[in-house]
Design an enzyme around this catalytic site. Structure first.
Site, PDB file in Angstrom:
ATOM      1  N   CYS A   2       0.838  -1.206   0.000  1.00  0.00           N
ATOM      2  CA  CYS A   2       0.000   0.000   0.000  1.00  0.00           C
ATOM      3  C   CYS A   2       0.871   1.254   0.000  1.00  0.00           C
ATOM      4  O   CYS A   2       2.033   1.233   0.332  1.00  0.00           O
ATOM      5  CB  CYS A   2      -0.873   0.017   1.250  1.00  0.00           C
ATOM      6  SG  CYS A   2      -1.902  -1.453   1.424  1.00  0.00           S
ATOM      7  N   ARG A  27       3.851   0.838  -6.602  1.00  0.00           N
ATOM      8  CA  ARG A  27       3.867  -0.173  -5.531  1.00  0.00           C
ATOM      9  C   ARG A  27       2.806  -1.232  -5.745  1.00  0.00           C
ATOM     10  O   ARG A  27       2.779  -2.252  -5.069  1.00  0.00           O
ATOM     11  CB  ARG A  27       3.676   0.508  -4.172  1.00  0.00           C
ATOM     12  CG  ARG A  27       4.722   1.558  -3.860  1.00  0.00           C
ATOM     13  CD  ARG A  27       4.260   2.552  -2.810  1.00  0.00           C
ATOM     14  NE  ARG A  27       4.203   1.984  -1.502  1.00  0.00           N
ATOM     15  CZ  ARG A  27       5.193   2.049  -0.597  1.00  0.00           C
ATOM     16  NH1 ARG A  27       6.310   2.664  -0.924  1.00  0.00           N
ATOM     17  NH2 ARG A  27       5.085   1.519   0.589  1.00  0.00           N
ATOM     18  N   TRP A  74      -3.371  -2.236  -1.536  1.00  0.00           N
ATOM     19  CA  TRP A  74      -3.115  -3.552  -2.116  1.00  0.00           C
ATOM     20  C   TRP A  74      -3.769  -4.525  -1.152  1.00  0.00           C
ATOM     21  O   TRP A  74      -3.291  -4.703  -0.020  1.00  0.00           O
ATOM     22  CB  TRP A  74      -1.615  -3.798  -2.236  1.00  0.00           C
ATOM     23  CG  TRP A  74      -1.270  -5.075  -2.892  1.00  0.00           C
ATOM     24  CD1 TRP A  74      -1.459  -5.412  -4.208  1.00  0.00           C
ATOM     25  CD2 TRP A  74      -0.694  -6.234  -2.279  1.00  0.00           C
ATOM     26  NE1 TRP A  74      -1.017  -6.682  -4.446  1.00  0.00           N
ATOM     27  CE2 TRP A  74      -0.541  -7.218  -3.273  1.00  0.00           C
ATOM     28  CE3 TRP A  74      -0.277  -6.538  -0.999  1.00  0.00           C
ATOM     29  CZ2 TRP A  74       0.000  -8.477  -3.036  1.00  0.00           C
ATOM     30  CZ3 TRP A  74       0.273  -7.782  -0.737  1.00  0.00           C
ATOM     31  CH2 TRP A  74       0.387  -8.736  -1.748  1.00  0.00           C
ATOM     32  N   ASN A  98      -0.550   0.754   6.039  1.00  0.00           N
ATOM     33  CA  ASN A  98       0.168  -0.184   5.173  1.00  0.00           C
ATOM     34  C   ASN A  98       0.685  -1.285   6.077  1.00  0.00           C
ATOM     35  O   ASN A  98       1.363  -1.023   7.053  1.00  0.00           O
ATOM     36  CB  ASN A  98       1.333   0.509   4.464  1.00  0.00           C
ATOM     37  CG  ASN A  98       2.128  -0.471   3.604  1.00  0.00           C
ATOM     38  OD1 ASN A  98       1.584  -1.494   3.175  1.00  0.00           O
ATOM     39  ND2 ASN A  98       3.387  -0.173   3.367  1.00  0.00           N
ATOM     40  N   GLY A  99       0.293  -2.525   5.797  1.00  0.00           N
ATOM     41  CA  GLY A  99       0.779  -3.628   6.631  1.00  0.00           C
ATOM     42  C   GLY A  99      -0.358  -4.554   7.006  1.00  0.00           C
ATOM     43  O   GLY A  99      -1.391  -4.597   6.343  1.00  0.00           O
ATOM     44  N   GLU A 482      14.320 -17.578 -13.316  1.00  0.00           N
ATOM     45  CA  GLU A 482      13.978 -16.151 -13.429  1.00  0.00           C
ATOM     46  C   GLU A 482      13.160 -15.894 -14.689  1.00  0.00           C
ATOM     47  O   GLU A 482      12.187 -15.151 -14.688  1.00  0.00           O
ATOM     48  CB  GLU A 482      15.244 -15.302 -13.417  1.00  0.00           C
ATOM     49  CG  GLU A 482      15.095 -13.853 -13.804  1.00  0.00           C
ATOM     50  CD  GLU A 482      14.199 -13.030 -12.886  1.00  0.00           C
ATOM     51  OE1 GLU A 482      13.740 -13.561 -11.850  1.00  0.00           O
ATOM     52  OE2 GLU A 482      13.918 -11.865 -13.235  1.00  0.00           O
ATOM     53  N   LYS A 486       9.492 -14.165 -14.667  1.00  0.00           N
ATOM     54  CA  LYS A 486       9.183 -12.971 -15.458  1.00  0.00           C
ATOM     55  C   LYS A 486       7.952 -13.193 -16.322  1.00  0.00           C
ATOM     56  O   LYS A 486       7.048 -12.368 -16.373  1.00  0.00           O
ATOM     57  CB  LYS A 486      10.390 -12.599 -16.333  1.00  0.00           C
ATOM     58  CG  LYS A 486      11.518 -11.926 -15.597  1.00  0.00           C
ATOM     59  CD  LYS A 486      11.238 -10.463 -15.393  1.00  0.00           C
ATOM     60  CE  LYS A 486      11.385  -9.869 -14.021  1.00  0.00           C
ATOM     61  NZ  LYS A 486      11.576 -10.580 -12.851  1.00  0.00           N
ATOM     62  N   GLU A 489       4.710 -13.559 -14.129  1.00  0.00           N
ATOM     63  CA  GLU A 489       4.222 -12.426 -13.337  1.00  0.00           C
ATOM     64  C   GLU A 489       3.698 -11.292 -14.209  1.00  0.00           C
ATOM     65  O   GLU A 489       2.890 -10.501 -13.734  1.00  0.00           O
ATOM     66  CB  GLU A 489       5.289 -11.925 -12.373  1.00  0.00           C
ATOM     67  CG  GLU A 489       6.496 -11.283 -12.986  1.00  0.00           C
ATOM     68  CD  GLU A 489       7.439 -10.740 -11.910  1.00  0.00           C
ATOM     69  OE1 GLU A 489       6.973 -10.302 -10.858  1.00  0.00           O
ATOM     70  OE2 GLU A 489       8.657 -10.762 -12.146  1.00  0.00           O
ATOM     71  N   HIS A 505      13.340 -36.367 -15.414  1.00  0.00           N
ATOM     72  CA  HIS A 505      12.869 -36.984 -14.148  1.00  0.00           C
ATOM     73  C   HIS A 505      11.430 -36.588 -13.861  1.00  0.00           C
ATOM     74  O   HIS A 505      11.059 -36.347 -12.713  1.00  0.00           O
ATOM     75  CB  HIS A 505      13.794 -36.553 -13.000  1.00  0.00           C
ATOM     76  CG  HIS A 505      15.199 -37.010 -13.194  1.00  0.00           C
ATOM     77  ND1 HIS A 505      15.593 -38.317 -13.002  1.00  0.00           N
ATOM     78  CD2 HIS A 505      16.304 -36.350 -13.625  1.00  0.00           C
ATOM     79  CE1 HIS A 505      16.878 -38.439 -13.271  1.00  0.00           C
ATOM     80  NE2 HIS A 505      17.350 -37.249 -13.652  1.00  0.00           N
ATOM     81  N   LYS A 605       5.086  -4.028  -5.706  1.00  0.00           N
ATOM     82  CA  LYS A 605       6.508  -3.827  -5.995  1.00  0.00           C
ATOM     83  C   LYS A 605       7.355  -4.312  -4.834  1.00  0.00           C
ATOM     84  O   LYS A 605       8.416  -4.854  -5.020  1.00  0.00           O
ATOM     85  CB  LYS A 605       6.812  -2.359  -6.270  1.00  0.00           C
ATOM     86  CG  LYS A 605       8.282  -2.087  -6.599  1.00  0.00           C
ATOM     87  CD  LYS A 605       8.742  -2.878  -7.815  1.00  0.00           C
ATOM     88  CE  LYS A 605      10.222  -2.677  -8.100  1.00  0.00           C
ATOM     89  NZ  LYS A 605      10.709  -3.584  -9.170  1.00  0.00           N
TER      90      LYS A 605
HETATM   91  C1  AGP Z   1      10.383  -9.888  -9.243  1.00  0.00           C
HETATM   92  O1  AGP Z   1      10.136  -9.510 -10.603  1.00  0.00           O
HETATM   93  C2  AGP Z   1       9.209  -9.647  -8.355  1.00  0.00           C
HETATM   94  N1  AGP Z   1       8.769  -8.303  -8.431  1.00  0.00           N
HETATM   95  C3  AGP Z   1       9.438 -10.155  -6.942  1.00  0.00           C
HETATM   96  O2  AGP Z   1       9.726 -11.532  -7.031  1.00  0.00           O
HETATM   97  C4  AGP Z   1      10.584  -9.472  -6.152  1.00  0.00           C
HETATM   98  O3  AGP Z   1      11.825  -9.817  -6.700  1.00  0.00           O
HETATM   99  C5  AGP Z   1      10.521  -9.984  -4.701  1.00  0.00           C
HETATM  100  O4  AGP Z   1       9.272  -9.599  -4.156  1.00  0.00           O
HETATM  101  C6  AGP Z   1      11.649  -9.445  -3.828  1.00  0.00           C
HETATM  102  O5  AGP Z   1      11.544  -8.040  -3.724  1.00  0.00           O
HETATM  103  P1  AGP Z   1      12.794  -7.236  -3.101  1.00  0.00           P
HETATM  104  O6  AGP Z   1      13.960  -7.481  -4.031  1.00  0.00           O
HETATM  105  O7  AGP Z   1      12.354  -5.809  -3.061  1.00  0.00           O
HETATM  106  O8  AGP Z   1      13.059  -7.806  -1.738  1.00  0.00           O
END
Ligand code: AGP
Length: 610
Positions: A2, A27, A74, A98-99, A482, A486, A489, A505, A605
């Site tokens: 948030c 965010r 969020w 936020n939290g 990775e 990508k 997400e 396997h 974010k």
């Molecule tokens: C990666 O593309 C994502 N946005 C997510 O996995 C991110 O890397 C993860 O939440 C860790 O965030 P940070 O690096 O701010 O700790």
């Protein structure tokens, strides 16, 4: 995550609040709202969806007032509805948060038993209602807020505004960051509270960051801060580079596109910072010394976790150190035994990821040294580590991490080389060779980015896939993970990364003509092993996209569905460089699908909740 903003202003505050919320959009959110205090009365406007919906609402139903708070939500407790959107209001008090308040159900029962009705499913409304209860018992707004905060368990940043108090914002920080802005120039005499400096940058460069457990009473005359123990404290005022904190797309269609394109410059800046202008001196903090280290633990989440996976290969190869890599949310609850001679390294772009921060706090006092590799140098993880190494990627707005990932890898590679030097396993000539290779990385990245159109053409076919597999060996295996993340997400297509040797396997059962399989295989010592796995896929009609170099293409391009030919690269750089086609493949596939590339559904974010 948030976004929070509060303003003690000198002019109509609604536009200032909305503009600040716009700067917090990166965010991730699913609803937004503001509340203002006008002629002693609180009122609010809230809207589900994008900020433009709130702006539209305000056009038809303006909200006057010079003092106010705002929020981008969020969703954690309760669906993204207007009733659940912040600010939450209970009589003469309004709150944004936020939290997560972990004990909110007990508190909810308490306020309901006291006769208060609640309109939402949120933990935040309970905070407002409890504060109202304290006011009804005769407490002042300051005492009512303090009494409420004392009852809460969980991680939160809170901002309170009270009727009849047009020169008071009450801010509390426990687990989620909060920054206070002191007006200057055109905003002199005004005060601001925000989730981070990005929200406040256009308003002021004078920032005070609250520490864990702080409660701040903010007035136009200044701030009074009390620490977790209730003692008055002074928190330093710092100056931020307001231009650096301002973000725009610089002509790109998406922030992610811009940030992918920035990587050659970003990596060049990081290398200049750590290697000097000549690029020959390894200038890591002297306090970072691996000579006595007996093992390394690397901890992170998501993409940062995959950076740790790559670093494992480097630390083992260059320093001969045993390395454990852990997902932060697992590490923090496993209570792992840690050696007092070990080094724990935490990697985080935002420096506020709740699980990574909690894991760092578990490790402190149990290991010889806690190091952080972070992008936001004012973040909690940066401040709580024994030493923090900045990755210098600049503000990363796209929720999908790109330039931060390759910057993390670059700094981790330098740390692994230093570990090799500290332990006498790398001589000067070997170090010079690796540093020379690293200096070539920005140029190689520029060549790789020139493949954008080739990759975009492949992406048009990928966009219709139901499942996609990514394969890699050695340090390219985490890059396969990775690449899958990508794609998942931002395009919402299911994808999995596997070690090439692992496919037979079980996962090979997934392979048929409808399943694109991306194979990462520079022509290195593992090339033949990987391409033999690739032929197992081809034998089952799998659509192979081979990512390789000239020699690899010469050997295998004729057999595969598509081939992405990368520049020839030193082994050390391959995992960093091959991340770029993974980013481009995901980006162009998402654009083809029309998803929200910069703010994908359900994502934030930085995940400051568990
Ligand atoms: C990666 O593309 C994502 N946005 C997510 O996995 C991110 O890397 C993860 O939440 C860790 O965030 P940070 O690096 O701010 O700790």
């Amino acid at each position: 995550m948030c976004g929070i903003i509060g303003v003690l202003g000198g002019h109509e505050v609604a536009p200032v609040l909305v503009e600040a919320l716009r700067r917090l959009e990166y965010r991730g959110y699913d609803s937004a709202g503001i509340a203002t205090l006008n002629d002693g009365r609180l009122d609010r406007r809230r809207a589900v969806g994008k900020l433009v919906n709130l702006s539209d609402l305000l056009v038809h139903h303006p909200l006057p007032g010079k003092v106010g708070i705002g929020h981008t939500r969020w969703a954690t407790h309760g669906a993204p509805t207007e009733a659940n959107a912040h600010p939450h209001l209970a009589g003469p008090v309004t709150v944004v948060h936020n939290g997560i308040i972990e004990n909110f159900r007990d508190l909810r029962e308490e306020v309901l038993a006291a006769g208060h009705s609640l309109e939402s499913q949120t933990d935040t409304e309970t905070v407002a209602a409890l504060t109202r209860l304290h006011l009804a018992r005769g407490m002042t707004p300051r005492d009512a807020a303090k009494a409420t905060i004392a009852r809460l368990t969980g991680a939160f940043a809170l901002l309170f505004l009270f009727e009849g108090e047009d020169d008071l914002l009450i801010a509390a920080r426990r687990g989620s960051p909060l920054a206070i802005g002191h007006g200057e120039g055109e905003t002199a005499g005004e005060m601001f509270v925000g989730s981070d400096a990005v929200a406040l940058a256009p308003l002021t460069g004078r920032i005070t960051y609250l520490e864990e457990g702080d409660i701040a009473f903010v007035t136009r005359a200044g701030i009074e801060v009390f620490d977790a123990g209730g003692a008055p404290v002074t928190r330093a005022e710092t100056r931020i580079d307001t231009s650096a904190a301002r973000v725009d797309k610089a002509g790109h269609r998406h922030f992610m596109d811009k940030e992918i394109a920035e990587q050659p410059v970003v990596i060049a800046d990081a290398l200049r910072h750590y290697l000097g202008v000549e690029g020959t001196a390894l200038n890591l903090p002297a306090a970072l010394n691996f000579a006595q280290t007996d093992r390394i633990t690397l901890v992170a989440c998501g993409t940062a976790h995959y950076a740790c996976h790559v670093a494992k290969y480097w630390f083992e190869q260059f320093a001969g150190l045993p390395v454990e890599v852990d997902i932060a949310s697992e590490f923090r609850y496993r209570n792992p035994p840690l050696s007092p001679r070990s080094m724990a390294i935490f990697v985080s772009q935002s420096g506020e990821t709740a699980d990574t921060l909690a894991a760092l706090r578990y490790a402190k006092g149990r290991v010889a040294q806690v190091a952080a590799v972070v992008n936001v140098t004012t973040s909690s993880i940066a401040r709580e580590a024994d030493l923090a190494l900045p990755i210098l990627a600049g503000v990363e707005v796209g929720v999908a991490s790109t330039k931060a990932f390759t910057s993390q890898l670059t700094v981790l590679a330098l740390m692994a080389l230093k570990a090799g030097r500290d332990r006498g396993r790398i001589d000067d000539a070997t170090l010079d060779r690796h540093l020379q290779d690293l200096r070539s990385l920005p140029g190689l990245m520029t060549h790789a980015l020139a493949l954008g159109n080739t990759i975009a053409a492949i992406a048009t076919h990928l966009a219709t896939a139901r499942d996609v597999l990514f394969l890699g060996r050695g340090a390219l295996y985490p890059i396969a993970l990775e690449g899958a993340l990508k794609l998942k997400e931002i395009s919402y297509i299911h994808a999995e990364g596997y070690a090439s040797g692992e496919l037979k396997h079980g996962p090979i059962a997934l392979v048929d003509a409808a399943v694109p399989v991306v194979v990462l295989a520079p022509h290195d010592a593992l090339f033949d092993k990987t391409t033999s796995n690739m032929h197992e896929v081809l034998a089952r009609d799998g659509k192979v996209i081979l990512v390789t170099d000239a020699a690899g293409a010469a050997a295998e391009a004729a057999d595969v569905w598509r081939c992405i030919e990368m520049p020839v690269t030193p082994a050390l750089l391959a995992p960093i460089l091959y991340a770029l086609p993974m980013q481009l493949l995901a980006y162009h596939t998402a654009v083809e699908k029309g998803t929200d590339v910069d703010q994908p559904r359900n994502l934030a974010k930085s995940v400051t909740v568990e």
